[in-house]
Write a protein that holds these residues in place. Structure first.
Motif, PDB file in Angstrom:
ATOM      1  N   HIS A  14       0.700  -1.153  -0.093  1.00  0.00           N
ATOM      2  CA  HIS A  14      -0.231   0.040  -0.279  1.00  0.00           C
ATOM      3  C   HIS A  14       0.965   1.305   0.153  1.00  0.00           C
ATOM      4  CE1 HIS A  14      -2.893  -3.084   1.253  1.00  0.00           C
ATOM      5  NE2 HIS A  14      -3.755  -2.153   0.723  1.00  0.00           N
ATOM      6  N   PHE A  15       2.020   1.261   0.627  1.00  0.00           N
ATOM      7  CA  PHE A  15       2.957   2.641   0.924  1.00  0.00           C
ATOM      8  C   PHE A  15       3.510   2.662  -0.472  1.00  0.00           C
ATOM      9  CE2 PHE A  15       2.603   0.710   5.125  1.00  0.00           C
ATOM     10  CZ  PHE A  15       2.045   1.584   5.528  1.00  0.00           C
ATOM     11  N   PRO A  16       4.162   1.894  -1.439  1.00  0.00           N
ATOM     12  CA  PRO A  16       4.486   2.419  -2.519  1.00  0.00           C
ATOM     13  C   PRO A  16       3.471   2.763  -3.790  1.00  0.00           C
ATOM     14  CG  PRO A  16       5.139   0.058  -2.185  1.00  0.00           C
ATOM     15  CD  PRO A  16       4.717   0.607  -0.925  1.00  0.00           C
ATOM     16  N   VAL A  17       2.393   1.761  -3.695  1.00  0.00           N
ATOM     17  CA  VAL A  17       1.256   1.959  -4.607  1.00  0.00           C
ATOM     18  C   VAL A  17       0.701   3.511  -4.343  1.00  0.00           C
ATOM     19  CG1 VAL A  17      -1.003   1.319  -5.119  1.00  0.00           C
ATOM     20  CG2 VAL A  17       0.814  -0.354  -5.024  1.00  0.00           C
ATOM     21  N   ALA A  18       0.455   3.758  -2.740  1.00  0.00           N
ATOM     22  CA  ALA A  18      -0.157   5.150  -2.809  1.00  0.00           C
ATOM     23  C   ALA A  18       0.913   6.356  -3.301  1.00  0.00           C
ATOM     24  CB  ALA A  18      -0.421   5.285  -1.368  1.00  0.00           C
ATOM     25  N   CYS A  19       2.171   6.020  -2.677  1.00  0.00           N
ATOM     26  CA  CYS A  19       3.176   7.165  -2.976  1.00  0.00           C
ATOM     27  C   CYS A  19       3.566   7.401  -4.672  1.00  0.00           C
ATOM     28  CB  CYS A  19       4.547   6.873  -2.279  1.00  0.00           C
ATOM     29  SG  CYS A  19       4.614   7.187  -0.530  1.00  0.00           S
ATOM     30  N   TRP A  20       3.686   5.920  -5.147  1.00  0.00           N
ATOM     31  CA  TRP A  20       3.962   6.471  -6.508  1.00  0.00           C
ATOM     32  C   TRP A  20       2.762   7.080  -7.396  1.00  0.00           C
ATOM     33  CZ3 TRP A  20       6.484   0.994  -7.400  1.00  0.00           C
ATOM     34  CH2 TRP A  20       7.969   1.098  -6.796  1.00  0.00           C
ATOM     35  N   SER A  21       1.280   6.514  -7.103  1.00  0.00           N
ATOM     36  CA  SER A  21       0.365   6.781  -7.727  1.00  0.00           C
ATOM     37  C   SER A  21       0.114   8.557  -7.473  1.00  0.00           C
ATOM     38  CB  SER A  21      -1.016   6.172  -7.128  1.00  0.00           C
ATOM     39  OG  SER A  21      -0.834   4.691  -7.520  1.00  0.00           O
ATOM     40  N   TRP A  39       7.606  19.386  -6.750  1.00  0.00           N
ATOM     41  CA  TRP A  39       8.599  18.820  -5.462  1.00  0.00           C
ATOM     42  C   TRP A  39       7.618  17.921  -4.642  1.00  0.00           C
ATOM     43  CZ3 TRP A  39       7.705  18.739  -0.089  1.00  0.00           C
ATOM     44  CH2 TRP A  39       9.078  18.778   0.557  1.00  0.00           C
ATOM     45  N   LEU A  40       6.420  18.126  -4.458  1.00  0.00           N
ATOM     46  CA  LEU A  40       5.646  16.939  -3.692  1.00  0.00           C
ATOM     47  C   LEU A  40       5.914  15.323  -4.714  1.00  0.00           C
ATOM     48  CD1 LEU A  40       3.638  15.920  -1.707  1.00  0.00           C
ATOM     49  CD2 LEU A  40       2.031  16.383  -3.447  1.00  0.00           C
ATOM     50  N   ALA A  41       5.905  15.416  -5.853  1.00  0.00           N
ATOM     51  CA  ALA A  41       6.148  14.169  -6.589  1.00  0.00           C
ATOM     52  C   ALA A  41       7.333  13.643  -6.254  1.00  0.00           C
ATOM     53  CB  ALA A  41       5.961  14.757  -8.019  1.00  0.00           C
ATOM     54  N   GLY A  42       8.508  14.554  -6.214  1.00  0.00           N
ATOM     55  CA  GLY A  42       9.846  14.008  -6.115  1.00  0.00           C
ATOM     56  C   GLY A  42       9.940  13.444  -4.519  1.00  0.00           C
ATOM     57  N   VAL A  43       9.351  13.944  -3.748  1.00  0.00           N
ATOM     58  CA  VAL A  43       9.365  13.362  -2.301  1.00  0.00           C
ATOM     59  C   VAL A  43       8.681  11.977  -2.456  1.00  0.00           C
ATOM     60  CG1 VAL A  43       8.657  13.738   0.243  1.00  0.00           C
ATOM     61  CG2 VAL A  43       9.539  15.633  -1.146  1.00  0.00           C
ATOM     62  N   LEU A  44       7.522  11.856  -2.886  1.00  0.00           N
ATOM     63  CA  LEU A  44       6.524  10.895  -2.932  1.00  0.00           C
ATOM     64  C   LEU A  44       7.380   9.725  -3.726  1.00  0.00           C
ATOM     65  CD1 LEU A  44       3.222  12.196  -3.530  1.00  0.00           C
ATOM     66  CD2 LEU A  44       3.856  11.002  -1.425  1.00  0.00           C
ATOM     67  N   LEU A  45       8.190  10.064  -4.808  1.00  0.00           N
ATOM     68  CA  LEU A  45       9.116   9.094  -5.377  1.00  0.00           C
ATOM     69  C   LEU A  45       9.980   8.455  -4.365  1.00  0.00           C
ATOM     70  CD1 LEU A  45       9.331  10.670  -8.895  1.00  0.00           C
ATOM     71  CD2 LEU A  45       8.128   8.750  -8.378  1.00  0.00           C
ATOM     72  N   VAL A  46      10.685   9.414  -3.572  1.00  0.00           N
ATOM     73  CA  VAL A  46      11.623   8.792  -2.927  1.00  0.00           C
ATOM     74  C   VAL A  46      11.082   7.836  -1.917  1.00  0.00           C
ATOM     75  CG1 VAL A  46      13.229   9.604  -0.852  1.00  0.00           C
ATOM     76  CG2 VAL A  46      13.154  10.840  -2.879  1.00  0.00           C
ATOM     77  N   GLY A  48       8.132   6.224  -1.890  1.00  0.00           N
ATOM     78  CA  GLY A  48       7.681   4.863  -2.581  1.00  0.00           C
ATOM     79  C   GLY A  48       8.693   4.004  -3.170  1.00  0.00           C
ATOM     80  N   THR A  49       9.933   4.593  -3.418  1.00  0.00           N
ATOM     81  CA  THR A  49      11.096   3.730  -3.942  1.00  0.00           C
ATOM     82  C   THR A  49      11.706   2.830  -2.959  1.00  0.00           C
ATOM     83  OG1 THR A  49      11.097   5.214  -5.894  1.00  0.00           O
ATOM     84  CG2 THR A  49      13.052   3.861  -5.520  1.00  0.00           C
ATOM     85  N   VAL A  50      11.991   3.493  -1.801  1.00  0.00           N
ATOM     86  CA  VAL A  50      12.414   3.004  -0.597  1.00  0.00           C
ATOM     87  C   VAL A  50      11.402   2.093  -0.055  1.00  0.00           C
ATOM     88  CG1 VAL A  50      13.130   3.402   1.608  1.00  0.00           C
ATOM     89  CG2 VAL A  50      14.111   4.725  -0.090  1.00  0.00           C
ATOM     90  N   ALA A  51      10.088   2.301   0.022  1.00  0.00           N
ATOM     91  CA  ALA A  51       9.225   1.547   0.644  1.00  0.00           C
ATOM     92  C   ALA A  51       8.940   0.262  -0.181  1.00  0.00           C
ATOM     93  CB  ALA A  51       7.849   2.082   0.637  1.00  0.00           C
ATOM     94  N   ALA A  52       8.987   0.445  -1.501  1.00  0.00           N
ATOM     95  CA  ALA A  52       8.780  -0.511  -2.620  1.00  0.00           C
ATOM     96  C   ALA A  52       9.868  -1.794  -2.326  1.00  0.00           C
ATOM     97  CB  ALA A  52       8.807  -0.151  -4.097  1.00  0.00           C
TER      98      ALA A  52
END
Length: 140
Positions: A14-21, A39-46, A48-52
């Motif tokens: 759920h964490f990477p799916v939510a962050c990446w979406s 900027w928000l997209a970049g933070v969410l990518l970080v 999501g990528t780690v949580a994945a």
């Protein structure tokens, strides 16, 4: 006493799916709203990528539990490959918007890899649902 096994993978995805979406939505919104959205997209990518990485580790554990003769195995392989492709695309999008450790406005390649990552993520999620609801993978 019968304790039902509860796999960790479905809880972690759920964490990477939510962050990446949300990152993909923020990327598209950045075309109109500029810096706050990208900027928000970049933070969410970080995040999501780690949580994945944790979700994929737990997924590998579940994948190893599928019997070789199971009809679920083909769908599990496709699910895994699509999830890995999503990770690569989102990680690439993140790298394309970094200058050192500073987030910068994404150019079209970063936006395109974010959108492609979302398409892979959606397909992987659909297959994940098929694994649970049709093949009953991870259920007691």
């Amino acid at each position: 006493m019968n304790i039902a096994r509860h796999p960790l993978h479905p809880a972690l995805v759920h964490f990477p799916v939510a962050c990446w979406s949300l990152a993909t939505i923020a990327d598209l919104a950045s075309l109109w709203f500029g810096q706050p959205a990208w900027w928000l997209a970049g933070v969410l990518l970080v995040i999501g990528t780690v949580a994945a990485l944790a979700a994929m580790g737990a997924g590998l554990f579940e994948f190893a539990r599928i019997a070789e003769d199971s009809p679920a195995l083909a769908d599990a392989r496709r699910h895994m490959l699509l999830a890995m492709a999503a990770w690569v695309l989102y990680a690439t999008s993140l790298l394309l918007r970094l200058q050192g450790t500073t987030l910068v406005a994404p150019a079209w390649p970063a936006l395109a890899t974010s959108i492609a990552g979302f398409l892979c993520l959606a397909a992987a999620g659909w297959l994940g649902g098929k694994l649970v609801y049709q093949h009953h993978v991870g259920s007691a």
